[in-house]
Design a protein around this motif. Sequence first.
Motif, PDB file in Angstrom:
ATOM      1  N   GLY B 213       1.806 130.831 -22.953  1.00 54.96           N
ATOM      2  CA  GLY B 213       1.837 131.038 -21.509  1.00 54.96           C
ATOM      3  C   GLY B 213       0.664 131.823 -20.962  1.00 54.96           C
ATOM      4  O   GLY B 213      -0.380 131.948 -21.591  1.00 54.96           O
ATOM      5  N   LYS B 214       0.850 132.369 -19.765  1.00 56.51           N
ATOM      6  CA  LYS B 214      -0.203 133.083 -19.051  1.00 56.51           C
ATOM      7  C   LYS B 214      -0.482 134.423 -19.723  1.00 56.51           C
ATOM      8  O   LYS B 214       0.404 135.038 -20.307  1.00 56.51           O
ATOM      9  N   SER B 215      -1.716 134.859 -19.608  1.00 57.10           N
ATOM     10  CA  SER B 215      -2.037 136.133 -20.217  1.00 57.10           C
ATOM     11  C   SER B 215      -1.497 137.271 -19.348  1.00 57.10           C
ATOM     12  O   SER B 215      -1.311 137.120 -18.142  1.00 57.10           O
ATOM     13  N   LYS B 216      -1.236 138.396 -20.010  1.00 58.96           N
ATOM     14  CA  LYS B 216      -0.638 139.539 -19.325  1.00 58.96           C
ATOM     15  C   LYS B 216      -1.623 140.700 -19.295  1.00 58.96           C
ATOM     16  O   LYS B 216      -2.382 140.904 -20.232  1.00 58.96           O
ATOM     17  N   GLY B 217      -1.602 141.451 -18.188  1.00 59.63           N
ATOM     18  CA  GLY B 217      -2.504 142.585 -18.053  1.00 59.63           C
ATOM     19  C   GLY B 217      -1.905 143.831 -18.680  1.00 59.63           C
ATOM     20  O   GLY B 217      -0.921 144.369 -18.182  1.00 59.63           O
ATOM     21  N   VAL B 218      -2.478 144.286 -19.784  1.00 57.22           N
ATOM     22  CA  VAL B 218      -1.946 145.448 -20.485  1.00 57.22           C
ATOM     23  C   VAL B 218      -2.595 146.714 -19.916  1.00 57.22           C
ATOM     24  O   VAL B 218      -3.815 146.854 -19.941  1.00 57.22           O
ATOM     25  N   VAL B 219      -1.785 147.590 -19.387  1.00 59.76           N
ATOM     26  CA  VAL B 219      -2.291 148.818 -18.777  1.00 59.76           C
ATOM     27  C   VAL B 219      -2.334 149.921 -19.835  1.00 59.76           C
ATOM     28  O   VAL B 219      -1.308 150.245 -20.432  1.00 59.76           O
ATOM     29  N   LEU B 220      -3.498 150.470 -20.080  1.00 64.08           N
ATOM     30  CA  LEU B 220      -3.643 151.563 -21.046  1.00 64.08           C
ATOM     31  C   LEU B 220      -4.091 152.821 -20.313  1.00 64.08           C
ATOM     32  O   LEU B 220      -4.997 152.779 -19.485  1.00 64.08           O
ATOM     33  N   SER B 221      -3.433 153.934 -20.630  1.00 66.98           N
ATOM     34  CA  SER B 221      -3.778 155.193 -19.965  1.00 66.98           C
ATOM     35  C   SER B 221      -4.863 155.918 -20.742  1.00 66.98           C
ATOM     36  O   SER B 221      -5.181 155.568 -21.870  1.00 66.98           O
ATOM     37  N   ASN B 222      -5.420 156.951 -20.132  1.00 70.17           N
ATOM     38  CA  ASN B 222      -6.399 157.779 -20.831  1.00 70.17           C
ATOM     39  C   ASN B 222      -5.793 158.371 -22.095  1.00 70.17           C
ATOM     40  O   ASN B 222      -6.447 158.486 -23.119  1.00 70.17           O
ATOM     41  N   ARG B 223      -4.502 158.726 -21.990  1.00 69.90           N
ATOM     42  CA  ARG B 223      -3.833 159.287 -23.167  1.00 69.90           C
ATOM     43  C   ARG B 223      -3.849 158.270 -24.310  1.00 69.90           C
ATOM     44  O   ARG B 223      -4.216 158.594 -25.430  1.00 69.90           O
ATOM     45  N   ASN B 224      -3.455 157.038 -24.008  1.00 71.97           N
ATOM     46  CA  ASN B 224      -3.453 155.972 -25.016  1.00 71.97           C
ATOM     47  C   ASN B 224      -4.807 155.878 -25.713  1.00 71.97           C
ATOM     48  O   ASN B 224      -4.921 155.887 -26.933  1.00 71.97           O
ATOM     49  N   VAL B 225      -5.840 155.780 -24.875  1.00 69.37           N
ATOM     50  CA  VAL B 225      -7.174 155.519 -25.412  1.00 69.37           C
ATOM     51  C   VAL B 225      -7.705 156.719 -26.195  1.00 69.37           C
ATOM     52  O   VAL B 225      -8.209 156.576 -27.315  1.00 69.37           O
TER      53      VAL B 225
END
Lengths: 273, 670
Positions: B213-225
């Motif tokens: 299906g369609k691609s999804k926008g994964v939101v990453l925070s500064n903490r994640n990164v």
Amino acid sequence: MSMIQYQPYQTEDGRTIGNTLMEMKNITLRFGGVVAIKDISLDIREGEIRAIIGPNGAGKSSMLNVISGFYHPQDGEVWYKGEPRPQMRPYQVARLGIARTFQNIALFEGMSVLDNIMTGRLNHMSASILDQMIWWGKAEREEVANRERAEEIIDFLEIQAIRKTPVGRLPYGLKKRVELARALVAEPSLLLLDEPMAGMNVEEKEDMSRFILDVNDEFGTTIALIEHDMGVVMDLSDRVVVMDYGKKIGDGTPDEVRNNQEVIDAYLGVAHD
Amino acid sequence: MAAGGPAKGGQSLAEMRAVSGVPESVPALLARNVAQFPSKPAYREKEFGIWQTWTWAETAEEIQAIAYGLMALGAEKGDYIAIIGRNRPALYWSMVAAMKIGAIPVPMYQDAVAEEMAYVLDHAGARFAVCGDQEQVDKVIEVQETVHCIEHIIYQDPRGLRKYDHSRLHALADVQAEGRAAHERFERQLAEREAAVGYDDTCVMLYTSGTTGKSKGVVLSNRNVIETAKNSSEFDRLRPSDETLAYLPMAWVGDFIFSIGQAYWTGFCTNCPESPDTMMTDLREIGPTYFFAPPRVFETTLTTVMIRMEDAGAFKRAMFHYFMDHAKRVGPALLDGKPVGAIDRLKYWIGDKLIYGPLKNTLGFTRVRVGYTAGEAIGPEIFDFYRSLGINLKQLYGQTEATVFITQQPDGEVRADTVGVPSPGVEIRIGDSGEIYYRSPGTFVEYYKNAESTADTKDPEGWVATGDAGFIEESTGHLRIIDRAKDVGKMANGNLFAPKYVENKLKFYPNILESVVFGAGREYCTAFINIDLAAVGNWAERNNIAYASYQELAGHQQVLDTIQQHVEEVNKSVAQDPMLSGCQVHRFLVLHKELDADDGELTRTRKVRRKIINEKFEDLVTALYDGSTEIYTETEVTYEDGRKGKIKATLEIRDAKVVEPAGQTQVAAQ
């Protein structure tokens, strides 16, 4: 007698076509008894892409060789940048700012792409042999400047990946591009292309067309080319000259030429009664 | 090559960090790097045949100019800024500049066709697009008919763009010049905006490649990164003096973490190739110490080496094989620091001088301290080949939603069949169905504008379903992946069906580029095979076999014979596994075209899209099961310029010998 005067104008896509750069007046070229070019006049304007087309043996390459100064016509005059051009040696023509590519690629097969391109800068080197041997002062400065120019062209034509590859190992389409690069580093004001797309597949032709347009657009180089592929010629050129049996049978914009009855006859053949 | 001076004055990096506290955004990391090593190279890019270098101080200035320029164009806090192009420093700077002004960068796949691009631009609601060159600008302009959110397009390479309408189109250099001129006007505002970026604010949004299906926008925070970058950098003891080559798509989470996350955390240098074609030469010139590649790159490189060895003289070839055999025997043990006899060591040392060293040098792997492969399983032979040369190649397992790292292999515990132990800070749990779940500081915030999918993937306690099935080896604690959880199924006779397991075994043969195995709900398994044109083409050349096209070569009788042998060998190997012995390939065909992302058959990261292949080649799948020996088919293909065409072919379907599972053979023999 001066050259034809034109008013500079802007093309639809925003390029400026200026005054006459070169004018051929009543050129006749004979090889013994064979008349290759019969009383042809044509002009090339600054900034335009000018095509010469015609069936095999029409005298197109001879015409290009007259323009490049390699052949000397028996009759007629060649005017360049507002002055009649006397009979010249090829290197003198090159110094006037005319560069060319060849129908049958003429590169140094054993040398790398970069070295081949650097040979195009010969007219921009004035350091003495001694300077060059000890690699000092002027020689070094010149080499750096020339290399810089060569690298700009390599970037422009997207041949970075083969910079150090010997030309002999390259496929045909890339050799053509290297030849164009060598002509371009000379910073010509008039670039002559002898069948730049001969023997190429559709994709290579599209790439080459793109490069020709970009050269004309980015560097403002005037281009005269011979080409067989009608589709390409009609798309690329501002004006087209049509030759047949050494005579000029048409001259004008691609649309004018396309609707010229004589041109249609020459290409499709006509019943002789 | 300028080696970076690490921490000055005897102070260790960790100590300096302890003093300054952990910076809570990428721009804050940048400021820290400028303070710590202003004159150390941060970026290199080869241009005009020369490696151009930017130090951390110069990088900060460039980024600041872009940030001011974006503000002058009216970029607001919370805007989405699309970044489209090949890996170039200016595009990385644009990402960090966006973060600086409180906007969110959305790197996109540059080879995406306009339609895919339209979806992402529209879904993200991007107001700005920063493009590498004319090709990307053209695509963004093309999609304007359906996508109305784009207000300004910024481009880096001006070539061919001079005549375009510039009312909403800007050269990046001009944007920077505007920014530099306007810096007094925006100075305070920018400082405020930068300071306002918090640890839990969005750092970047990355679109998944979407196997379904369609691609999804994964939101990453500064903490994640930042947490992930910190943990993974410490795990592999990355240093400011490390060098990487940034050549994988900028839209892919791995590149973001390596080239921005870890690079800004550790302060190492990111090198960008001159053009996509010069990657191998640039790799050799840079000699990275930290290198990442998907298995395909290692496979292609190995295939090239082997093809070139076939063309070498008999003496060289013999020497190569002699020493490579020795390396395979003792190389991995030496790398893991296990005991190896003195004579074997001496032989390895000689081999290193004669073969391994020069080979590594040619490939650009001489200085690799840490090398990773991920994304797909890598063939054990391929993996061992590189390790036996003394290259510390390891595997990791991760996904966009985890900010890459879920498991990775520690030095000294590297094996081809596992993906390692949980990365620092990551917890792993295996669900009842065998699906792998994880929870980590890198766990993504949400899918953008898609609360439903977010809830499906991430439970309230923060556990994320990977969609992969696997198990943890009790003796070592290493994770082993079986397959995509939803691909694992049952065959009609109740046998377990794991297509990827068989496909990987097939793909380990250099002649086979790609394969798709069918069998869910069926009596037996069948397969599509794609030949590797480089390997098979070279074989054809050496054996004087003429062919005019990919299609002709793929249908050649001798090629089919070879592939049949490979399939039968795989069947033997599959039969060894009592659980999966039902997955032997009974019938197969060699496809007349290469599976391609442009035709939708693979994702942009080259993973097989089973559903689409099943639908598109329905006639072929039917033929595999109805006993016919050949099938005529017509397939639509998309050319690179977007035009469509059709290719027609008659494909031969072959039966492959299958082996009775190990247990049953004995019964039959008695």
